[in-house]
Design a protein around this motif. Structure first.
Motif, PDB file in Angstrom:
ATOM      1  N   ILE A 121      -5.752 108.597  17.620  1.00  0.00           N
ATOM      2  CA  ILE A 121      -5.130 108.401  18.931  1.00  0.00           C
ATOM      3  C   ILE A 121      -5.828 109.271  19.961  1.00  0.00           C
ATOM      4  CG2 ILE A 121      -3.020 108.616  20.320  1.00  0.00           C
ATOM      5  CD1 ILE A 121      -1.361 108.197  17.937  1.00  0.00           C
ATOM      6  N   TRP A 123      -8.752 109.773  23.440  1.00  0.00           N
ATOM      7  CA  TRP A 123      -9.998 109.371  24.105  1.00  0.00           C
ATOM      8  C   TRP A 123     -11.180 109.757  23.247  1.00  0.00           C
ATOM      9  CZ3 TRP A 123      -9.772 106.927  28.930  1.00  0.00           C
ATOM     10  CH2 TRP A 123      -8.491 106.878  29.500  1.00  0.00           C
ATOM     11  N   ASN A 124     -12.081 108.810  23.056  1.00  0.00           N
ATOM     12  CA  ASN A 124     -13.260 109.089  22.251  1.00  0.00           C
ATOM     13  C   ASN A 124     -14.455 108.336  22.833  1.00  0.00           C
ATOM     14  OD1 ASN A 124     -14.928 109.976  20.183  1.00  0.00           O
ATOM     15  ND2 ASN A 124     -13.428 109.548  18.575  1.00  0.00           N
ATOM     16  N   GLU A 125     -15.637 108.868  22.548  1.00  0.00           N
ATOM     17  CA  GLU A 125     -16.871 108.304  23.103  1.00  0.00           C
ATOM     18  C   GLU A 125     -17.241 106.988  22.441  1.00  0.00           C
ATOM     19  OE1 GLU A 125     -19.927 111.106  22.289  1.00  0.00           O
ATOM     20  OE2 GLU A 125     -18.983 112.621  23.561  1.00  0.00           O
ATOM     21  N   CYS A 142     -15.884 107.824  27.596  1.00  0.00           N
ATOM     22  CA  CYS A 142     -14.695 107.891  26.748  1.00  0.00           C
ATOM     23  C   CYS A 142     -13.744 106.734  27.039  1.00  0.00           C
ATOM     24  CB  CYS A 142     -13.948 109.198  27.003  1.00  0.00           C
ATOM     25  SG  CYS A 142     -14.612 110.566  26.070  1.00  0.00           S
ATOM     26  N   TYR A 144      -9.887 104.826  25.494  1.00  0.00           N
ATOM     27  CA  TYR A 144      -8.658 105.185  24.794  1.00  0.00           C
ATOM     28  C   TYR A 144      -8.464 104.351  23.524  1.00  0.00           C
ATOM     29  CZ  TYR A 144      -3.906 106.654  23.937  1.00  0.00           C
ATOM     30  OH  TYR A 144      -2.780 107.188  23.364  1.00  0.00           O
ATOM     31  N   ASN A 163     -17.428 107.955  16.754  1.00  0.00           N
ATOM     32  CA  ASN A 163     -17.320 108.835  15.590  1.00  0.00           C
ATOM     33  C   ASN A 163     -15.926 109.429  15.467  1.00  0.00           C
ATOM     34  OD1 ASN A 163     -17.553 111.658  14.199  1.00  0.00           O
ATOM     35  ND2 ASN A 163     -19.281 110.440  13.500  1.00  0.00           N
ATOM     36  N   LYS A 186      -6.159 100.495  29.176  1.00  0.00           N
ATOM     37  CA  LYS A 186      -5.589 101.840  29.222  1.00  0.00           C
ATOM     38  C   LYS A 186      -6.677 102.882  29.378  1.00  0.00           C
ATOM     39  CE  LYS A 186      -1.458 100.881  29.149  1.00  0.00           C
ATOM     40  NZ  LYS A 186      -0.462 101.457  30.070  1.00  0.00           N
ATOM     41  N   GLN A 188      -8.485 103.500  32.157  1.00  0.00           N
ATOM     42  CA  GLN A 188      -8.728 103.791  33.571  1.00  0.00           C
ATOM     43  C   GLN A 188      -9.994 103.088  34.070  1.00  0.00           C
ATOM     44  OE1 GLN A 188      -8.300 108.035  33.165  1.00  0.00           O
ATOM     45  NE2 GLN A 188      -6.108 107.940  33.483  1.00  0.00           N
TER      46      GLN A 188
ATOM     47  N   MET B   1     -16.810 112.310  19.403  1.00  0.00           N
ATOM     48  CA  MET B   1     -15.736 113.151  18.849  1.00  0.00           C
ATOM     49  C   MET B   1     -14.434 112.906  19.616  1.00  0.00           C
ATOM     50  SD  MET B   1     -15.790 117.248  18.461  1.00  0.00           S
ATOM     51  CE  MET B   1     -17.295 117.369  17.544  1.00  0.00           C
ATOM     52  N   LEU B   2     -13.348 112.872  18.886  1.00  0.00           N
ATOM     53  CA  LEU B   2     -12.053 112.634  19.528  1.00  0.00           C
ATOM     54  C   LEU B   2     -11.689 113.835  20.403  1.00  0.00           C
ATOM     55  CD1 LEU B   2      -9.531 110.797  19.713  1.00  0.00           C
ATOM     56  CD2 LEU B   2      -8.566 112.098  17.813  1.00  0.00           C
ATOM     57  N   ARG B   3     -11.226 113.559  21.611  1.00  0.00           N
ATOM     58  CA  ARG B   3     -10.875 114.614  22.547  1.00  0.00           C
ATOM     59  C   ARG B   3      -9.435 115.083  22.356  1.00  0.00           C
ATOM     60  NH1 ARG B   3     -15.722 113.162  23.064  1.00  0.00           N
ATOM     61  NH2 ARG B   3     -16.768 113.364  25.060  1.00  0.00           N
ATOM     62  N   ARG B   5      -6.035 116.056  23.903  1.00  0.00           N
ATOM     63  CA  ARG B   5      -5.446 115.555  25.160  1.00  0.00           C
ATOM     64  C   ARG B   5      -4.557 116.575  25.856  1.00  0.00           C
ATOM     65  NH1 ARG B   5      -2.198 111.225  22.225  1.00  0.00           N
ATOM     66  NH2 ARG B   5      -2.818 112.523  20.478  1.00  0.00           N
ATOM     67  N   ASN B  43      -6.543 111.216  36.897  1.00  0.00           N
ATOM     68  CA  ASN B  43      -7.143 110.724  35.653  1.00  0.00           C
ATOM     69  C   ASN B  43      -6.655 111.466  34.418  1.00  0.00           C
ATOM     70  OD1 ASN B  43      -8.753 108.523  36.139  1.00  0.00           O
ATOM     71  ND2 ASN B  43     -10.401 109.789  36.960  1.00  0.00           N
ATOM     72  N   PHE B  74      -3.154 103.098  34.828  1.00  0.00           N
ATOM     73  CA  PHE B  74      -3.889 102.424  33.747  1.00  0.00           C
ATOM     74  C   PHE B  74      -4.308 103.424  32.692  1.00  0.00           C
ATOM     75  CE2 PHE B  74      -4.066  99.723  37.467  1.00  0.00           C
ATOM     76  CZ  PHE B  74      -3.389  98.641  36.931  1.00  0.00           C
ATOM     77  N   MET B  75      -3.317 104.175  32.269  1.00  0.00           N
ATOM     78  CA  MET B  75      -3.514 105.129  31.175  1.00  0.00           C
ATOM     79  C   MET B  75      -2.336 104.938  30.226  1.00  0.00           C
ATOM     80  SD  MET B  75      -2.259 108.496  33.050  1.00  0.00           S
ATOM     81  CE  MET B  75      -1.322 108.308  34.537  1.00  0.00           C
ATOM     82  N   PRO B  76      -2.448 105.492  29.025  1.00  0.00           N
ATOM     83  CA  PRO B  76      -1.375 105.292  28.059  1.00  0.00           C
ATOM     84  C   PRO B  76      -0.066 105.939  28.515  1.00  0.00           C
ATOM     85  CG  PRO B  76      -3.373 106.086  27.031  1.00  0.00           C
ATOM     86  CD  PRO B  76      -3.576 106.230  28.484  1.00  0.00           C
ATOM     87  N   PRO B 197      -1.122 113.043  14.387  1.00  0.00           N
ATOM     88  CA  PRO B 197      -1.300 113.964  15.513  1.00  0.00           C
ATOM     89  C   PRO B 197       0.036 114.609  15.918  1.00  0.00           C
ATOM     90  CG  PRO B 197      -2.369 111.847  15.946  1.00  0.00           C
ATOM     91  CD  PRO B 197      -1.553 111.673  14.691  1.00  0.00           C
ATOM     92  N   ARG B 249     -11.750 115.567  27.621  1.00  0.00           N
ATOM     93  CA  ARG B 249     -12.335 114.530  28.468  1.00  0.00           C
ATOM     94  C   ARG B 249     -12.171 114.991  29.907  1.00  0.00           C
ATOM     95  NH1 ARG B 249      -8.859 110.899  30.663  1.00  0.00           N
ATOM     96  NH2 ARG B 249      -9.764 109.084  31.684  1.00  0.00           N
TER      97      ARG B 249
END
Lengths: 203, 250
Positions: A121, A123-125, A142, A144, A163, A186, A188, B1-3, B5, B43, B74-76, B197, B249
């Motif tokens: 879950i 934001w990821n590249e 990034c 979602y 990744n 989602k 942006q 890599m997952l950010r 939040r 953002n 427009f975001m979760p 998470p 991010r």
């Protein structure tokens, strides 16, 4: 006209709101007749693979989609579960046959075996290799994500990668069939950009 | 890599944005649509909208508000407040929620989580748990709607794991609105127990607190007071996290 396929599970309205925001006319429908008439299709979706296939079969949507996408070559954009349903087989909710637009299977994300938390879950590249649909979207932007299963292609197609423990396929393109594991609606600015590129035939 | 939040939490008392201290004293902060619009322009990674009076007043969060917010953001979006049936969840999703936060119903009907997960998928269901320390210093669950909770924290975590919820929103009631830092021990404990998470909430006072919460095991930090009452923005928190080597991010 763009038809957004509505299986009546999950948050379909977000895609509709995003399209409205960028000024794209569209209809929401789960009626095979609207798929027969569509010039373009968007297939959003959250929920489980098995449940979605069941609903499609009950409404005759699977054959309408096959006709539109494989025979008429209507461009289709699948988002999240929408993309996963393009695969031959899904493992979520018991092994289930998918639409088989792309030789692929959908399996529990390999990150689980590596000590990573699931769902993936946030934001990821995305390494999108500058494919045309990412026009004006910088490489490694990034997006979602929210999913526990991953799409594993078993034929040669264009892909983008992300990744999470391992490199997994987060974007697919095979002729008129396009799929994103991430939620364009989602994500942006960059998400809306990819959505409008699809609507403007940049792919 | 997952950010990792940074998630602003917007609390509602039905129609207005409020901020509480220890779930009690309140300050009114105006219109939720205006507040959400500001976060959209910044953002932010995600937004959580919770109606903290809904369960107590036997109603659900106002869906017109949810819809108005989702038309511009427009975001979760995670929505919570008085959601007790699959129909409630479906209505919230239709109004624009991506995820729903369940709280009171977890203890009123422990079987409901599993049902919700089977219909909407793990990724849609956030279990929000409120915790405080009792007189002997033990962690106990707290009910905002004033009900008696028979579960221990440990039993509750087992329930969340069995039910396969997608995320845990972990709130320390004692630290709510105090701006004295997160409960790092609690974050460490819960994030080591669950495989999903964990979103840490309650107590952020400065960007460094966000860094500490992530290092303690949180995948995301939820923040309210410092965004409402100080000049600190989500970006400043993320910059502090990035400087500490945490992927964000920006």
């Amino acid at each position: 006209m763009i038809t957004v396929i509505d299986l009546k599970i999950g948050n379909i309205n977000s895609v509709s709101r995003a399209l409205k925001y960028i000024g794209i006319e569209h209809i929401l429908s789960s009626n095979p007749v609207d798929i027969d008439k569509a010039e373009k299709l968007i297939f959003p979706g959250v929920g489980s693979f098995a449940e979605a296939m069941k609903r499609m079969r009950n409404q005759g949507l699977d054959s309408a989609l096959k006709q539109a996408v494989l025979s008429r070559k209507v461009p289709i954009l699948g988002i999240c579960l929408g993309m996963q349903l393009f695969a031959s087989i899904g493992e979520e909710g018991g092994k289930t046959e998918g639409l088989d637009f792309i030789k692929a299977r959908v399996a529990y994300h390999r990150a689980s075996g590596l000590g990573f938390r699931l769902p993936h879950i946030g934001w990821n590249e995305v390494e999108h290799n500058d494919l045309e649909i990412f026009d004006s979207v910088p490489e490694k932007s990034c997006f979602y994500f929210v999913h526990s299963y991953e799409f594993i292609p078993e034929e040669q197609i264009e892909t983008g990668h992300t990744n999470y423990g391992v490199d997994f396929v987060s974007f697919v393109k095979k002729n008129n069939i396009i799929g994103t594991q991430f939620h364009l609606e989602k994500s942006q600015g960059v998400g809306l950009k990819v959505l409008s590129n699809f609507c403007e035939d940049k792919f | 890599m997952l950010r990792n939040r940074v998630i602003p939490i917007v609390l509602l008392d039905g129609y207005s944005v409020v901020k509480t201290i220890q779930f009690d004293i309140r300050r009114n902060l105006g219109n939720p649509i205006v507040v959400s619009r500001i976060y959209e322009s910044r953002n932010v990674d995600e937004l959580i909208l919770l109606d903290i009076d809904a369960s107590r007043e036997n109603r659900s969060i106002d869906l017109h508000t949810v819809e108005a917010v989702s038309c511009e953001c427009f975001m979760p979006l995670t929505i919570g407040g008085g959601l007790k049936t699959c129909q409630d969840i479906e209505n919230a999703l239709k109004a624009g929620a991506d995820k729903v936060s369940l709280n009171s119903i977890i203890f009123e009907n422990p079987y409901f989580l599993k049902e919700a997960v089977s219909v909407f998928g793990s990724q849609c269901i956030v279990a929000s748990i409120d915790i405080k320390k009792d007189n002997s210093g033990e962690y106990v669950l707290f009910s905002n709607s004033g009900k008696d909770i028979k579960f221990s924290l440990e039993e509750c975590l087992s329930l969340l794991i069995d039910s396969k919820v997608g995320e845990v929103l972990l709130n320390n009631v004692d630290l709510d609105g105090m701006m004295t830092g997160y409960d790092l021990d609690l974050i460490k404990y819960v994030s080591s127990r669950v495989n999903t998470p964990v979103i840490a909430a309650g107590g952020a006072s400065k960007p460094e607190d966000c860094v500490k919460a992530v290092k303690a095991g949180a995948s995301a930090v939820a923040v309210a007071s410092i965004f409402h009452f100080t000049s600190i923005t989500p970006r400043i928190c993320k910059e502090a996290m990035a400087n500490a080597g945490i992927p964000t991010r920006i």
